[in-house]
Design an enzyme around this catalytic site. Sequence first.
Site, PDB file in Angstrom:
ATOM      1  N   ARG A 138      -5.669   2.525   1.351  1.00  0.00           N
ATOM      2  CA  ARG A 138      -6.844   2.413   0.489  1.00  0.00           C
ATOM      3  C   ARG A 138      -8.122   2.276   1.320  1.00  0.00           C
ATOM      4  NH1 ARG A 138      -9.958  -1.506  -1.703  1.00  0.00           N
ATOM      5  NH2 ARG A 138     -10.881  -0.891  -3.677  1.00  0.00           N
ATOM      6  N   GLU A 170      29.678   8.446   6.893  1.00  0.00           N
ATOM      7  CA  GLU A 170      29.591   9.884   6.596  1.00  0.00           C
ATOM      8  C   GLU A 170      28.139  10.354   6.617  1.00  0.00           C
ATOM      9  OE1 GLU A 170      32.431  10.816   3.040  1.00  0.00           O
ATOM     10  OE2 GLU A 170      32.078   8.668   3.292  1.00  0.00           O
ATOM     11  N   PHE A 171      27.254   9.481   6.090  1.00  0.00           N
ATOM     12  CA  PHE A 171      25.840   9.841   6.080  1.00  0.00           C
ATOM     13  C   PHE A 171      25.340  10.041   7.513  1.00  0.00           C
ATOM     14  CE2 PHE A 171      21.339   8.898   6.275  1.00  0.00           C
ATOM     15  CZ  PHE A 171      20.835   9.677   5.250  1.00  0.00           C
ATOM     16  N   LYS A 226       2.451  -5.937 -11.207  1.00  0.00           N
ATOM     17  CA  LYS A 226       1.460  -5.771 -10.142  1.00  0.00           C
ATOM     18  C   LYS A 226       2.142  -6.108  -8.821  1.00  0.00           C
ATOM     19  CE  LYS A 226      -3.323  -6.854  -8.945  1.00  0.00           C
ATOM     20  NZ  LYS A 226      -3.084  -6.923  -7.529  1.00  0.00           N
ATOM     21  N   GLU A 275       2.240   1.404  -4.220  1.00  0.00           N
ATOM     22  CA  GLU A 275       2.164   0.210  -3.393  1.00  0.00           C
ATOM     23  C   GLU A 275       3.353   0.167  -2.444  1.00  0.00           C
ATOM     24  OE1 GLU A 275      -0.522  -1.467  -4.301  1.00  0.00           O
ATOM     25  OE2 GLU A 275      -0.324  -3.503  -3.496  1.00  0.00           O
ATOM     26  N   LYS A 293      -3.472 -11.836 -13.337  1.00  0.00           N
ATOM     27  CA  LYS A 293      -2.811 -12.427 -12.160  1.00  0.00           C
ATOM     28  C   LYS A 293      -2.117 -13.734 -12.529  1.00  0.00           C
ATOM     29  CE  LYS A 293      -5.130 -11.567  -8.204  1.00  0.00           C
ATOM     30  NZ  LYS A 293      -4.769 -11.182  -6.848  1.00  0.00           N
ATOM     31  N   CYS A 309       9.651 -36.346  23.388  1.00  0.00           N
ATOM     32  CA  CYS A 309      10.533 -35.308  22.869  1.00  0.00           C
ATOM     33  C   CYS A 309      11.714 -35.968  22.143  1.00  0.00           C
ATOM     34  CB  CYS A 309      11.040 -34.440  24.019  1.00  0.00           C
ATOM     35  SG  CYS A 309      12.321 -33.293  23.487  1.00  0.00           S
ATOM     36  N   ASP A 333      27.974   4.899   4.731  1.00  0.00           N
ATOM     37  CA  ASP A 333      27.031   4.983   5.843  1.00  0.00           C
ATOM     38  C   ASP A 333      27.547   5.899   6.947  1.00  0.00           C
ATOM     39  OD1 ASP A 333      25.636   3.207   4.441  1.00  0.00           O
ATOM     40  OD2 ASP A 333      25.899   1.507   5.824  1.00  0.00           O
ATOM     41  N   CYS A 375       7.395 -29.902  25.006  1.00  0.00           N
ATOM     42  CA  CYS A 375       8.231 -30.751  25.849  1.00  0.00           C
ATOM     43  C   CYS A 375       8.314 -30.036  27.204  1.00  0.00           C
ATOM     44  CB  CYS A 375       9.633 -30.890  25.258  1.00  0.00           C
ATOM     45  SG  CYS A 375      10.791 -31.560  26.461  1.00  0.00           S
ATOM     46  N   LYS A 378      -2.766  -0.925 -18.643  1.00  0.00           N
ATOM     47  CA  LYS A 378      -3.540   0.320 -18.587  1.00  0.00           C
ATOM     48  C   LYS A 378      -3.558   0.985 -19.957  1.00  0.00           C
ATOM     49  CE  LYS A 378      -1.827   1.091 -13.915  1.00  0.00           C
ATOM     50  NZ  LYS A 378      -0.907   1.810 -13.039  1.00  0.00           N
ATOM     51  N   SER A 391     -10.158  -0.313  -7.193  1.00  0.00           N
ATOM     52  CA  SER A 391      -9.213  -1.398  -7.447  1.00  0.00           C
ATOM     53  C   SER A 391      -9.355  -1.811  -8.909  1.00  0.00           C
ATOM     54  CB  SER A 391      -9.465  -2.555  -6.496  1.00  0.00           C
ATOM     55  OG  SER A 391     -10.682  -3.145  -6.812  1.00  0.00           O
ATOM     56  N   LEU A 392      -8.761  -2.924  -9.274  1.00  0.00           N
ATOM     57  CA  LEU A 392      -8.752  -3.308 -10.690  1.00  0.00           C
ATOM     58  C   LEU A 392      -9.532  -4.585 -10.904  1.00  0.00           C
ATOM     59  CD1 LEU A 392      -4.939  -2.838 -11.409  1.00  0.00           C
ATOM     60  CD2 LEU A 392      -6.789  -1.360 -12.186  1.00  0.00           C
ATOM     61  N   CYS A 420      15.022 -35.198  24.373  1.00  0.00           N
ATOM     62  CA  CYS A 420      15.275 -35.639  25.754  1.00  0.00           C
ATOM     63  C   CYS A 420      14.353 -36.761  26.199  1.00  0.00           C
ATOM     64  CB  CYS A 420      15.176 -34.448  26.705  1.00  0.00           C
ATOM     65  SG  CYS A 420      13.469 -33.903  26.933  1.00  0.00           S
TER      66      CYS A 420
HETATM   67  S1  IVH Z   1      -3.299   0.890 -10.780  1.00  0.00           S
HETATM   68  C1  IVH Z   1      -7.433   2.990 -10.787  1.00  0.00           C
HETATM   69  N1  IVH Z   1      -0.972  -0.287 -10.956  1.00  0.00           N
HETATM   70  O1  IVH Z   1      -3.520  -3.742  -7.301  1.00  0.00           O
HETATM   71  C2  IVH Z   1      -6.242   2.108 -10.932  1.00  0.00           C
HETATM   72  N2  IVH Z   1      -2.420  -0.966  -9.200  1.00  0.00           N
HETATM   73  O2  IVH Z   1      -6.677  -4.589  -7.458  1.00  0.00           O
HETATM   74  C3  IVH Z   1      -5.433   2.016  -9.708  1.00  0.00           C
HETATM   75  N3  IVH Z   1      -1.471  -2.672  -7.725  1.00  0.00           N
HETATM   76  O3  IVH Z   1      -5.434  -1.551  -5.365  1.00  0.00           O
HETATM   77  C4  IVH Z   1      -4.554   0.853  -9.598  1.00  0.00           C
HETATM   78  N4  IVH Z   1       0.475  -2.839  -8.744  1.00  0.00           N
HETATM   79  O4  IVH Z   1      -3.007  -1.877  -4.755  1.00  0.00           O
HETATM   80  C5  IVH Z   1      -2.132  -0.219 -10.286  1.00  0.00           C
HETATM   81  N5  IVH Z   1       1.139  -1.217 -11.233  1.00  0.00           N
HETATM   82  C6  IVH Z   1      -0.013  -1.142 -10.557  1.00  0.00           C
HETATM   83  C7  IVH Z   1      -0.264  -1.931  -9.417  1.00  0.00           C
HETATM   84  C8  IVH Z   1      -1.499  -1.823  -8.768  1.00  0.00           C
HETATM   85  C9  IVH Z   1      -0.269  -3.266  -7.735  1.00  0.00           C
HETATM   86  C10 IVH Z   1      -2.514  -2.970  -6.729  1.00  0.00           C
HETATM   87  C11 IVH Z   1      -3.199  -1.786  -6.138  1.00  0.00           C
HETATM   88  C12 IVH Z   1      -4.644  -1.928  -6.435  1.00  0.00           C
HETATM   89  C13 IVH Z   1      -4.747  -3.392  -6.749  1.00  0.00           C
HETATM   90  C14 IVH Z   1      -5.803  -3.617  -7.785  1.00  0.00           C
END
Ligand code: IVH
Length: 667
Positions: A135, A35-36, A114, A172, A311, A405, A33, A423, A287, A82-83, A408
């Site tokens: 987002r 030196e950094f 996730k 994220e 989830k 209390c 740290d 108190c 995916k 989102s997913l 006290c």
């Molecule tokens: S992919 C089009 N990968 O989960 C696909 N999302 O409800 C884009 N998230 O809004 C999302 N980990 O904030 C992806 N490994 C991951 C993730 C991830 C967390 C979040 C992200 C997204 C939400 C989906």
Amino acid sequence: MSESEKHKIEELTKKIEEHNYNYYVAAQPTIGDFEFDKLLEELIQLEKQYPEFLSPNSPTQRVGGQITKEFKNVKHKIPFLSLGNTYSEEELKDFDDRIKKALGNDSEYVCELKYDGVAIGLTYINGELVQAVTRGDGESGDDVTTNVKTIKSIPLKLRGHNYPKEFEIRGEIFMPLKVFEEINIEREKNEEPLMANPRNAAAGTLKMQDSAIVAQRSLDCFLYFMIGEDLPHTNHYDNLKVAKTWGFKISEHIKMAPEIMDVFNFINHWDEERNNLEFDIDGVVIKVNSYEQQRILGFTAKSPRWAIAYKFKTQRVSTILESIVYQVGRTGSITPVANLKPVSLAGTTVKRASLHNADIIEKLDVRVGDTVFVEKGGEIIPKIIGVDLSKRHEYSDKVIYATECPECRATLVRKEEEANHYCPNELGCPPQVKGKMEHFVGRKALNIDSLGAETIAQLYDAGLVKNVADIYNLKKEDVAKLERMAEKSVNNLFAGIEASKKIPFERVLYGIGIRHIGETTAKKLAYYFKNIDSLKNANLEQLLEVGDIGETTAKAILDYFSNEQTADIIKRLKESGLQFELSEDQLVNSSDKLKDVSFVVSGVFSKFSRDDLKKTIEQNGGKNVGSISAKTSYVIAGDNMGPEKHKKAEKLGIPIISEDDFINMIK
Ligand code: IVH
């Protein structure tokens, strides 16, 4: 001459970013740290000397300092989807069936964690980070670039050469559990409301106005999705692998899954293992790997058909509520705490849970001896979420909330608009008195670091101090008689006490612990009233005239000074030689000439550093804001002011002034 300095700045920049990468992304630091810090300091000095070579993506910008009053709303080039979610294996099987139906058997999945944080999109042009946007509602989000630049694992300049000219990478931002816990420990000590969970903490931090505070919060970021015209590969997995070589933090826990069985194995593994991670996850993301196949599958209105989030269920256990105790904090606030029969939950043993206040106990109708459900749904502090009534004993009694209390025996009070009992024995209740002293000697107040919580307790228990004023009447011979008080400790203690007499007024004002007066408010009051007597004599109206002081705070100040005992403490502290007025130097440099005037500071100045300029604005009652809006009074322009800012100021008709104009304003 300056060409060689330019070269030096570039070399240092490269070196520092390399060390940043080694430390924060590769987790293999190669220097210490110290030196950094030395390298960084060297770069800071060079950039000060040659501001024309200061790049907006210099590693020196990672310490923050810029204030953003309002985050600009930016439309996403590609919608931020989102997913789809599921909690069941059945539905995951259905997902797999749909994919197979559309693609035949020729598809592969990528499994990822996730991460439970805040989604972010980072845009890079020519290898440089140019914008970071949240987002938001999926269509547009907030431009939080300044704050994101303080996240050390996010590259400001990419490594290697084979990155596309322009692309976006999404991921994220999260707060590591360790950081979250440390912040909450500190907050608990200061009796500030705790942050509910790391996700909220990350979201809140990212939207803070002061990027210097964001920098201290040690956020981190995993990237998981690339968007661009000319990405090197035609599938997700290989592109993430390449993104790693450009300096992005890509999780190691990404797995190819040829079959749905492999997906289930991944899920089961992480459902077990998730408690051993250093960050929160709330599930697993699956995916389809090939971009071509992703294209065939397409999107619904809200989410891609080629991905799904599985989830995890919230971790919950049941255990017995053995007793309820009441804790008294520094400000006298009472917190009921449940003592539980120890039980293992989410990787830790839970013995206690906060019950928050009387209303929550009433609402849950929890009783001593009950079997209760305890949950850790992202929250670090476990929560009692209900009672297993089937196990309730026939003769259980409703909880009668404490009336006295526990420390006290003073009768507790509860103000109408507040959830907590208090108190009221502020100056006689031991934890309150000791807590007040700890606050008084704290780093941001009188900074007597030779006087820690333990010594305070020792001095208090021995009857040597009953309030903060007594600290200054301590006698060496009395302190020396205490246990573990060697001569050196005694000398240190008295040196610390002596040095505290030079601490400036605003910190003394913060230290005396008037309710609702934090560091910033103390500073404002100090500069506004200039000494303690004018503050003490101010009436409600005068107090409300100070910017950002509301009724609650103003009343707390009036309450404080109307108390005879506190008045006596102030009198004694004054006699001991503490600073109760602004110093000559502070007075000379301060005024309220800039009251209600707001400034945007842009560019490099010759008579001030940017920080000094901002400080001078504040000392004269003005306000610093980060971006230009119709409400901005002036833009102070130095050399190299950004052309965008210039255009915007002109468009809105905001006067652009020089540093000399500014100096004339405060003369
Ligand atoms: S992919 C089009 N990968 O989960 C696909 N999302 O409800 C884009 N998230 O809004 C999302 N980990 O904030 C992806 N490994 C991951 C993730 C991830 C967390 C979040 C992200 C997204 C939400 C989906």
